[in-house]
Design a protein around this motif. Sequence first.
Motif, PDB file in Angstrom:
ATOM      1  N   LEU A 104       0.841  -1.191   0.000  1.00 48.12           N
ATOM      2  CA  LEU A 104       0.000   0.000   0.000  1.00 48.12           C
ATOM      3  C   LEU A 104       0.874   1.237   0.000  1.00 48.12           C
ATOM      4  CD1 LEU A 104      -2.861  -0.732   2.551  1.00 48.12           C
ATOM      5  CD2 LEU A 104      -3.060  -0.423   0.106  1.00 48.12           C
ATOM      6  N   LYS A 105       0.445   2.255  -0.737  1.00 47.76           N
ATOM      7  CA  LYS A 105       1.199   3.518  -0.757  1.00 47.76           C
ATOM      8  C   LYS A 105       1.093   4.233   0.578  1.00 47.76           C
ATOM      9  CE  LYS A 105       0.500   4.347  -5.673  1.00 47.76           C
ATOM     10  NZ  LYS A 105      -0.141   5.222  -6.660  1.00 47.76           N
ATOM     11  N   THR A 106      -0.056   4.135   1.231  1.00 49.00           N
ATOM     12  CA  THR A 106      -0.290   4.878   2.463  1.00 49.00           C
ATOM     13  C   THR A 106       0.192   4.151   3.706  1.00 49.00           C
ATOM     14  OG1 THR A 106      -2.506   3.936   2.586  1.00 49.00           O
ATOM     15  CG2 THR A 106      -2.277   6.074   1.508  1.00 49.00           C
ATOM     16  N   ASN A 107       0.251   2.825   3.683  1.00 52.58           N
ATOM     17  CA  ASN A 107       0.652   2.053   4.857  1.00 52.58           C
ATOM     18  C   ASN A 107       1.535   0.903   4.388  1.00 52.58           C
ATOM     19  OD1 ASN A 107       0.896   0.688   7.245  1.00 52.58           O
ATOM     20  ND2 ASN A 107      -1.272   0.790   7.745  1.00 52.58           N
ATOM     21  N   HIS A 108       2.826   0.987   4.656  1.00 50.05           N
ATOM     22  CA  HIS A 108       3.768  -0.009   4.167  1.00 50.05           C
ATOM     23  C   HIS A 108       3.775  -1.296   4.987  1.00 50.05           C
ATOM     24  CE1 HIS A 108       5.176   2.895   1.340  1.00 50.05           C
ATOM     25  NE2 HIS A 108       5.614   3.715   2.279  1.00 50.05           N
ATOM     26  N   ASN A 109       2.931  -1.388   6.014  1.00 50.79           N
ATOM     27  CA  ASN A 109       2.846  -2.614   6.808  1.00 50.79           C
ATOM     28  C   ASN A 109       2.050  -3.707   6.107  1.00 50.79           C
ATOM     29  OD1 ASN A 109       4.316  -1.606   8.967  1.00 50.79           O
ATOM     30  ND2 ASN A 109       2.504  -0.736   9.932  1.00 50.79           N
ATOM     31  N   TYR A 110       1.302  -3.359   5.075  1.00 48.78           N
ATOM     32  CA  TYR A 110       0.472  -4.328   4.359  1.00 48.78           C
ATOM     33  C   TYR A 110       1.092  -4.601   2.994  1.00 48.78           C
ATOM     34  CZ  TYR A 110      -3.051  -3.585   7.932  1.00 48.78           C
ATOM     35  OH  TYR A 110      -3.715  -3.529   9.116  1.00 48.78           O
ATOM     36  N   VAL A 111       1.407  -5.875   2.732  1.00 47.81           N
ATOM     37  CA  VAL A 111       1.998  -6.273   1.453  1.00 47.81           C
ATOM     38  C   VAL A 111       1.223  -7.447   0.871  1.00 47.81           C
ATOM     39  CG1 VAL A 111       4.309  -5.451   2.017  1.00 47.81           C
ATOM     40  CG2 VAL A 111       3.689  -7.802   2.538  1.00 47.81           C
ATOM     41  N   TRP A 112       1.214  -7.535  -0.448  1.00 44.45           N
ATOM     42  CA  TRP A 112       0.616  -8.652  -1.158  1.00 44.45           C
ATOM     43  C   TRP A 112       1.729  -9.507  -1.725  1.00 44.45           C
ATOM     44  CZ3 TRP A 112      -2.188  -4.367  -0.406  1.00 44.45           C
ATOM     45  CH2 TRP A 112      -3.545  -4.537  -0.157  1.00 44.45           C
ATOM     46  N   THR A 113       1.535 -10.801  -1.674  1.00 51.51           N
ATOM     47  CA  THR A 113       2.519 -11.733  -2.195  1.00 51.51           C
ATOM     48  C   THR A 113       2.247 -11.996  -3.670  1.00 51.51           C
ATOM     49  OG1 THR A 113       1.184 -13.659  -1.616  1.00 51.51           O
ATOM     50  CG2 THR A 113       2.712 -12.841   0.055  1.00 51.51           C
ATOM     51  N   THR A 114       3.143 -12.732  -4.292  1.00 53.45           N
ATOM     52  CA  THR A 114       2.972 -13.075  -5.702  1.00 53.45           C
ATOM     53  C   THR A 114       1.783 -14.010  -5.907  1.00 53.45           C
ATOM     54  OG1 THR A 114       4.584 -14.836  -5.413  1.00 53.45           O
ATOM     55  CG2 THR A 114       5.389 -12.740  -6.290  1.00 53.45           C
ATOM     56  N   CYS A 115       1.382 -14.728  -4.853  1.00 53.99           N
ATOM     57  CA  CYS A 115       0.229 -15.622  -4.970  1.00 53.99           C
ATOM     58  C   CYS A 115      -1.075 -14.947  -4.539  1.00 53.99           C
ATOM     59  CB  CYS A 115       0.458 -16.902  -4.182  1.00 53.99           C
ATOM     60  SG  CYS A 115       0.795 -16.647  -2.452  1.00 53.99           S
ATOM     61  N   GLY A 116      -1.037 -13.631  -4.218  1.00 50.75           N
ATOM     62  CA  GLY A 116      -2.254 -12.877  -3.947  1.00 50.75           C
ATOM     63  C   GLY A 116      -2.702 -12.867  -2.500  1.00 50.75           C
ATOM     64  N   ILE A 117      -1.835 -13.193  -1.560  1.00 51.41           N
ATOM     65  CA  ILE A 117      -2.189 -13.194  -0.150  1.00 51.41           C
ATOM     66  C   ILE A 117      -1.761 -11.868   0.473  1.00 51.41           C
ATOM     67  CG2 ILE A 117      -1.734 -14.302   2.068  1.00 51.41           C
ATOM     68  CD1 ILE A 117      -1.275 -16.897   0.546  1.00 51.41           C
ATOM     69  N   LEU A 118      -2.653 -11.267   1.269  1.00 54.83           N
ATOM     70  CA  LEU A 118      -2.349 -10.022   1.965  1.00 54.83           C
ATOM     71  C   LEU A 118      -1.786 -10.358   3.338  1.00 54.83           C
ATOM     72  CD1 LEU A 118      -2.443  -6.938   2.340  1.00 54.83           C
ATOM     73  CD2 LEU A 118      -4.816  -7.206   3.068  1.00 54.83           C
ATOM     74  N   ILE A 119      -0.634  -9.756   3.675  1.00 54.96           N
ATOM     75  CA  ILE A 119       0.022 -10.015   4.955  1.00 54.96           C
ATOM     76  C   ILE A 119       0.269  -8.694   5.659  1.00 54.96           C
ATOM     77  CG2 ILE A 119       2.073 -10.952   6.076  1.00 54.96           C
ATOM     78  CD1 ILE A 119       2.332 -12.883   3.762  1.00 54.96           C
ATOM     79  N   ASN A 120      -0.049  -8.668   6.945  1.00 54.09           N
ATOM     80  CA  ASN A 120       0.265  -7.526   7.794  1.00 54.09           C
ATOM     81  C   ASN A 120       1.653  -7.783   8.369  1.00 54.09           C
ATOM     82  OD1 ASN A 120       0.505  -5.557   9.733  1.00 54.09           O
ATOM     83  ND2 ASN A 120      -1.553  -5.834  10.551  1.00 54.09           N
ATOM     84  N   LEU A 121       2.632  -6.971   7.999  1.00 49.68           N
ATOM     85  CA  LEU A 121       4.006  -7.198   8.437  1.00 49.68           C
ATOM     86  C   LEU A 121       4.217  -6.835   9.902  1.00 49.68           C
ATOM     87  CD1 LEU A 121       5.992  -5.864   5.351  1.00 49.68           C
ATOM     88  CD2 LEU A 121       5.437  -8.220   5.932  1.00 49.68           C
ATOM     89  N   ARG A 122       3.423  -5.926  10.431  1.00 47.73           N
ATOM     90  CA  ARG A 122       3.587  -5.526  11.821  1.00 47.73           C
ATOM     91  C   ARG A 122       3.195  -6.653  12.769  1.00 47.73           C
ATOM     92  NH1 ARG A 122       0.263  -3.137  15.425  1.00 47.73           N
ATOM     93  NH2 ARG A 122      -1.335  -2.824  13.849  1.00 47.73           N
ATOM     94  N   THR A 123       2.112  -7.369  12.438  1.00 47.70           N
ATOM     95  CA  THR A 123       1.642  -8.463  13.285  1.00 47.70           C
ATOM     96  C   THR A 123       2.040  -9.829  12.746  1.00 47.70           C
ATOM     97  OG1 THR A 123      -0.476  -8.562  12.144  1.00 47.70           O
ATOM     98  CG2 THR A 123      -0.336  -7.136  14.075  1.00 47.70           C
ATOM     99  N   SER A 124       2.567  -9.886  11.536  1.00 43.81           N
ATOM    100  CA  SER A 124       2.953 -11.149  10.877  1.00 43.81           C
ATOM    101  C   SER A 124       1.778 -12.088  10.703  1.00 43.81           C
ATOM    102  CB  SER A 124       4.069 -11.850  11.650  1.00 43.81           C
ATOM    103  OG  SER A 124       5.190 -11.029  11.752  1.00 43.81           O
ATOM    104  N   LYS A 125       0.630 -11.537  10.368  1.00 43.80           N
ATOM    105  CA  LYS A 125      -0.568 -12.356  10.162  1.00 43.80           C
ATOM    106  C   LYS A 125      -1.116 -12.160   8.766  1.00 43.80           C
ATOM    107  CE  LYS A 125      -2.010 -12.601  14.917  1.00 43.80           C
ATOM    108  NZ  LYS A 125      -3.094 -12.441  15.876  1.00 43.80           N
ATOM    109  N   ILE A 126      -1.777 -13.197   8.275  1.00 45.89           N
ATOM    110  CA  ILE A 126      -2.444 -13.140   6.979  1.00 45.89           C
ATOM    111  C   ILE A 126      -3.811 -12.492   7.173  1.00 45.89           C
ATOM    112  CG2 ILE A 126      -3.441 -14.527   5.132  1.00 45.89           C
ATOM    113  CD1 ILE A 126      -1.238 -16.562   5.645  1.00 45.89           C
TER     114      ILE A 126
END
Length: 76
Positions: free
Chosen positions: A13-35
């Motif tokens: 996300l441009k506004t919040n870098h804690n949320y990333v999408w993987t190449t397989c389309g899964i959203l992960i919260n990097l701060r909590t390490s949860k899907i």
Amino acid sequence: MLLQVTFVAKWRLKTNHNYVWTTCGILINLRTSKIVKKTTNGKGIKAGYYINRKFVKIEDLKNQLEVLPTSNYNFK
């Protein structure tokens, strides 16, 4: 027994870098390490995700995503 799963992040996300999408389309919260699960809002019409306790539709996320910048570090 220990299981290790490795995901390759591609978008964030441009506004919040804690949320990333993987190449397989899964959203992960990097701060909590949860899907983060994809869900529907109250009426079940539009699919989306709860990001920072706010529901964001998938249609709206397309404009808010950016490709992760690559970094070339040379360690000596």
